[in-house]
Structures are given as structure tokens and as C-alpha cells.
Design a protein around this motif. Structure first.
Motif, short mmCIF file in Angstrom:
data_model
loop_
_atom_site.label_atom_id
_atom_site.label_comp_id
_atom_site.label_asym_id
_atom_site.label_seq_id
_atom_site.Cartn_x
_atom_site.Cartn_y
_atom_site.Cartn_z
N LYS A 50 39.04 68.29 48.83
CA LYS A 50 39.57 67.55 49.97
C LYS A 50 38.50 66.68 50.63
O LYS A 50 38.78 65.56 51.07
N GLU A 51 37.29 67.20 50.71
CA GLU A 51 36.18 66.42 51.27
C GLU A 51 35.98 65.11 50.50
O GLU A 51 35.82 64.05 51.09
N TYR A 52 35.99 65.21 49.19
CA TYR A 52 35.83 64.02 48.36
C TYR A 52 37.02 63.07 48.54
O TYR A 52 36.85 61.85 48.60
N ALA A 53 38.22 63.63 48.61
CA ALA A 53 39.42 62.80 48.77
C ALA A 53 39.39 62.03 50.09
O ALA A 53 39.82 60.88 50.16
N GLU A 54 38.89 62.67 51.13
CA GLU A 54 38.79 61.99 52.43
C GLU A 54 37.70 60.92 52.41
O GLU A 54 37.87 59.84 52.98
N LYS A 55 36.60 61.21 51.75
CA LYS A 55 35.49 60.26 51.70
C LYS A 55 35.81 59.06 50.81
O LYS A 55 35.43 57.92 51.11
N TYR A 56 36.52 59.30 49.71
CA TYR A 56 36.85 58.23 48.75
C TYR A 56 38.37 58.06 48.69
O TYR A 56 38.98 58.14 47.63
N ASN A 57 38.96 57.82 49.85
CA ASN A 57 40.43 57.81 49.92
C ASN A 57 41.08 56.64 49.21
O ASN A 57 42.28 56.67 48.96
N SER A 58 40.32 55.62 48.86
CA SER A 58 40.90 54.51 48.11
C SER A 58 40.98 54.81 46.61
O SER A 58 41.68 54.11 45.87
N LYS A 59 40.28 55.84 46.19
CA LYS A 59 40.19 56.15 44.75
C LYS A 59 40.76 57.52 44.40
O LYS A 59 41.27 57.71 43.29
N ILE A 60 40.68 58.48 45.32
CA ILE A 60 41.06 59.86 45.02
C ILE A 60 42.33 60.24 45.77
O ILE A 60 42.48 59.97 46.96
N ARG A 61 43.23 60.90 45.04
CA ARG A 61 44.40 61.52 45.66
C ARG A 61 44.34 63.02 45.41
O ARG A 61 44.08 63.46 44.29
N TYR A 62 44.59 63.78 46.47
CA TYR A 62 44.46 65.24 46.41
C TYR A 62 45.82 65.88 46.65
O TYR A 62 46.55 65.52 47.57
N TYR A 63 46.16 66.86 45.79
CA TYR A 63 47.42 67.58 45.92
C TYR A 63 47.16 69.08 45.83
O TYR A 63 46.25 69.52 45.13
N GLU A 64 47.97 69.85 46.54
CA GLU A 64 47.90 71.30 46.48
C GLU A 64 49.23 71.86 46.01
O GLU A 64 50.29 71.33 46.36
N LYS A 65 49.19 72.92 45.24
CA LYS A 65 50.40 73.58 44.77
C LYS A 65 50.12 75.06 44.57
O LYS A 65 48.96 75.48 44.52
N GLU A 66 51.18 75.85 44.47
CA GLU A 66 51.02 77.26 44.15
C GLU A 66 50.48 77.41 42.74
O GLU A 66 50.72 76.57 41.88
N ASN A 67 49.77 78.50 42.51
CA ASN A 67 49.18 78.71 41.19
C ASN A 67 50.25 78.80 40.11
O ASN A 67 51.19 79.58 40.19
N GLY A 68 50.12 77.95 39.10
CA GLY A 68 51.06 77.95 37.98
C GLY A 68 50.37 77.83 36.65
O GLY A 68 51.02 77.76 35.61
N GLY A 69 49.03 77.75 36.68
CA GLY A 69 48.28 77.63 35.44
C GLY A 69 47.92 76.20 35.09
O GLY A 69 48.42 75.24 35.71
N LEU A 70 47.06 76.06 34.09
CA LEU A 70 46.55 74.76 33.69
C LEU A 70 47.66 73.78 33.30
O LEU A 70 47.67 72.62 33.73
N SER A 71 48.60 74.24 32.49
CA SER A 71 49.68 73.36 32.04
C SER A 71 50.49 72.83 33.21
O SER A 71 50.81 71.64 33.29
N ASP A 72 50.83 73.73 34.14
CA ASP A 72 51.63 73.34 35.29
C ASP A 72 50.89 72.33 36.16
O ASP A 72 51.49 71.37 36.66
N ALA A 73 49.59 72.51 36.33
CA ALA A 73 48.80 71.58 37.13
C ALA A 73 48.71 70.21 36.47
O ALA A 73 48.80 69.17 37.14
N ARG A 74 48.55 70.18 35.16
CA ARG A 74 48.53 68.89 34.46
C ARG A 74 49.88 68.18 34.57
O ARG A 74 49.93 66.97 34.84
#
Length: 242
Positions: A50-74
Motif C-alpha cells: 500500500k505504501e508503494y501504491a500511494e507513492k506511485y499512484n499513477s503506476k501502481i494499483r493495489y487490491y485486497e482480497k480474502e486468501n484464495g491462493g496463487l491462482s485466485d490472486a492471478r
């Protein structure tokens, strides 16, 4: 201009995540979007991202989700990708600063898939082994499959390629949730469906080898990995027959 969407699944990697994100924001190719997906981390990974997303908000988008594993996150990150090309980077690995710049000429030729070179490195960044990859251009997916599976031991890793987003979405590709060997279960099938594939002499992905392993000493996980691998072999046979 061609944009690359870089999807980074994050789960409990507070010691490695800065190195990964720094390697993305320091790319010489500026036309990239970085999609950070926090998959229910219980350590400080999410706060760092989140720190990086706030600092580089024109380039980075940050999302949070419940744990679902690598496949689910991709899969989650894929929903938000807008670039002409898609790249996957695991959050405990990192890439070289010229990777997307060096791949740009191949993106301009509208390849469905572009394979690049990988190095195994230790936690200090020392190169342990460089993966041999046969080089070719203008091959169909079936031709590429035949060449790579005879000579390249890392053909099925998701982060070893760039993918044309329209090709990826048109075929409704998704990683299988809840199983190990998710790359093996999908990447060969993607490769077989591609119309135009290149394997190029561009080095760029550092695959970090750690001293610990989630399977070491855990027979239950080892057993599940074996069962999941057999499951994907069976699924692949069905898909090829189709």
C-alpha cells in the motif's frame, strides 16, 4: 503506445516484496501498470504494498482480497488488467530493469506469447543457474510446444512469458483455484492455442531459490501436490482430445 499490465500476487512476503516492487517501478519501459493483489496476507506485506501504491499512484494499483491462493490472486488481477500485454511476477522474485524495453520489438509484432530467459538466483541475488531456452520466432503454438517441451525444463511457468491480453481473454483462460501445479495445468494449453509464438534471447526474470520449502517435511502437502499433478495430466488429455 503498448502498455504491459504486470500482475503480482502477494501473500506473506514482507521480507521480499520491496525488492520485487522496486524491480517493477525501476523499469526503463515506463508504459506499464503494476497490479498488486494482496491475497489475505497476515504479515506486513499488505502495508508495504500500500505504501508503494500511494507513492506511485499513477503506476501502481493495489487490491485486497480474502486468501484464495496463487491462482485466485492471478485471476483476480487479470480482471483489472488494461494493457495490451500481460506479465506475471511472483512477489518473492524480481525482474531486470530492461526486461519490457527489450521485449518491446516483439510486442510490436503482435505475438500471442513471447518467452524470455530465466535465471535461478539465491537470496543474495547470485546466479545459480541460467535456464536454457531454444530460440525461435514466427512459430505456431503447436510448433512452439513441440520445440520447448523437448528442450526447456521451464516451459510451463506462467511468469516466463508475455501474453497478448486479447488472446488471453478471448480464450477465457483461468488458473485453477485450490490446486498445486496451477501453471502446469494451464500454460501448455495456452501455448497450444496460440497462433504466433516467439522464444527470444532476452534475459529478465530472477527466480529466487530460498533455503526453506513449504513441502519439506510435510507429507500431506507432498501427497496433495502429486494428486494435483495427476489431475492436470488427466485434464490435459481431455483438452487435447477436444
Amino acid at each position: 503506445m503498448i502498455e504491459v499490465s504486470v500482475i503480482v500476487p502477494i501473500y506473506n512476503v514482507e521480507k521480499e516484496i520491496r525488492r520485487c516492487i522496486e524491480s517493477l517501478i525501476n523499469q526503463t519501459e515506463e508504459n506499464i501498470e503494476i497490479i498488486l493483489v494482496n491475497d489475505g496476507s497476515t504479515d506486513d506485506s499488505g502495508n508495504i504494498a500500500k505504501e508503494y501504491a500511494e507513492k506511485y499512484n499513477s503506476k501502481i494499483r493495489y487490491y485486497e482480497k480474502e486468501n484464495g491462493g496463487l491462482s485466485d490472486a492471478r485471476n483476480y488481477g487479470l480482471k483489472y488488467a488494461t494493457g495490451e500485454y500481460i506479465s506475471f511476477v511472483d512477489s518473492d522474485d524480481y525482474i531486470t530493469e530492461n526486461l519490457y524495453t527489450d521485449l518491446l520489438p516483439y510486442m510490436e509484432q503482435k505475438y500471442d506469447m513471447i518467452k524470455f530467459k530465466i535465471a535461478k538466483v539465491d537470496e543474495q541475488g547470485n546466479v545459480l543457474e541460467k535456464n536454457y531456452t531454444p530460440l525461435f520466432e514466427e512459430k505456431s503454438g503447436e510448433e512452439a510446444f513441440d520445440i520447448l517441451y523437448k528442450a526447456d525444463v521451464m516451459t510451463e511457468v506462467a511468469w516466463g512469458y508475455l501474453y497478448k491480453r486479447d488472446f488471453f481473454r478471448r480464450n477465457k483462460f483461468e488458473f485453477t483455484k485450490g490446486k498445486y501445479h496451477e501453471d502446469f495445468g494451464l500454460i501448455p494449453l495456452i501455448l497450444l492455442k496460440a497462433d504466433k509464438v516467439a522464444s527470444v534471447d532476452v534475459f529478465g526474470y530472477n527466480y529466487v531459490q530460498t533455503q526453506k520449502s513449504i513441502t519439506r517435511g510435510n507429507s500431506e502437502i507432498t501427497y496433495k501436490r502429486a494428486l494435483d499433478l495427476l489431475y492436470f495430466y488427466d485434464e490435459m488429455v481431455k483438452k487435447i482430445k477436444e
